[in-house]
Design an enzyme around this catalytic site. Sequence first.
Site, PDB file in Angstrom:
ATOM      1  N   SER A 170       0.840  -1.188   0.000  1.00 28.52           N
ATOM      2  CA  SER A 170       0.000   0.000   0.000  1.00 28.52           C
ATOM      3  C   SER A 170       0.876   1.240   0.000  1.00 28.52           C
ATOM      4  O   SER A 170       2.005   1.219   0.511  1.00 28.52           O
ATOM      5  CB  SER A 170      -0.899   0.025   1.241  1.00 28.52           C
ATOM      6  N   TYR A 223      -2.407  -1.440  10.165  1.00 30.18           N
ATOM      7  CA  TYR A 223      -2.455  -1.645   8.710  1.00 30.18           C
ATOM      8  C   TYR A 223      -1.233  -1.038   8.037  1.00 30.18           C
ATOM      9  O   TYR A 223      -0.569  -1.692   7.217  1.00 30.18           O
ATOM     10  CB  TYR A 223      -3.731  -1.013   8.152  1.00 30.18           C
TER      11      TYR A 223
END
Length: 271
Positions: free
Chosen positions: A154, A168
């Site tokens: 990401s 995350y």
Amino acid sequence: MAYLDELFSVAGKTALVTGAATGIGRMAATALVKAGASVMIASRKGEDCIQVANALNGLGAPGRAEGFAGDVSSEAGIAALVAEVKARTAKLDILINNAGVSWGAPLESFPYSAWAKVFGVNVTAVFHLTRELLPLLEAAASDADPARVINLGSVLGTQPLADDAYSYTASKAAVHHLTRTLALEFAARRITVNAFAPGPFQSRMTAFATGTDEQARHVGGHVPIGRIGAPDDIAGATLYLCSRAGSYVTGAILPIDGGQSVQHGLTLFKE
């Protein structure tokens, strides 16, 4: 076969995409089916995977899809998924470790349990599933056409921005480093390992911020290129890394983020 078709072809290849019932996983699976690959789609919601596979098979594309349940959140679940894959194929040309979870909460109330849960799916499962599928990847690999592993990182794994998703963002940075580590270790096995580092795309995980067209336009306003990602952005990157065009690329963290990874003062979902 035309040069471009030959260079970017994945015809006849066999792939597994985890978490592919929605979002980026579904985008990658769709691209592979449209380009002639046989794609196994697995996620916790097996019925959803079957429906997606049926929809892809209804496109009239040269590839095909099959969907079934696969839970990577536990060691037993990974073992069951590996057994299911081995029952369906003797070789695996492409593995896309897309399944992932997130957790958002303010710093003061961010729960201890959110770390084990998020790292278990986003990092531990990537390592163990890839390792357990190594025999199938090696069976498909050759010097001219390596087997391919793509992990889902990401943009939040490249930038010091939490947006209340502390575990995350840390997990995606770990995915990027694990990708580089495995790329080095798997090179002699004729397997490339790369990662996508996407910016915002419409998916179940980002539905809170991109669920409507108005929301998507608003989030896109934070992106240098001025929009959020589209399915073809994932499709192009997938076909590049999985075809002969990308056979010399390994250990790369490919930004698919409209320029966010080089943007200063990065914001995504907050003002």
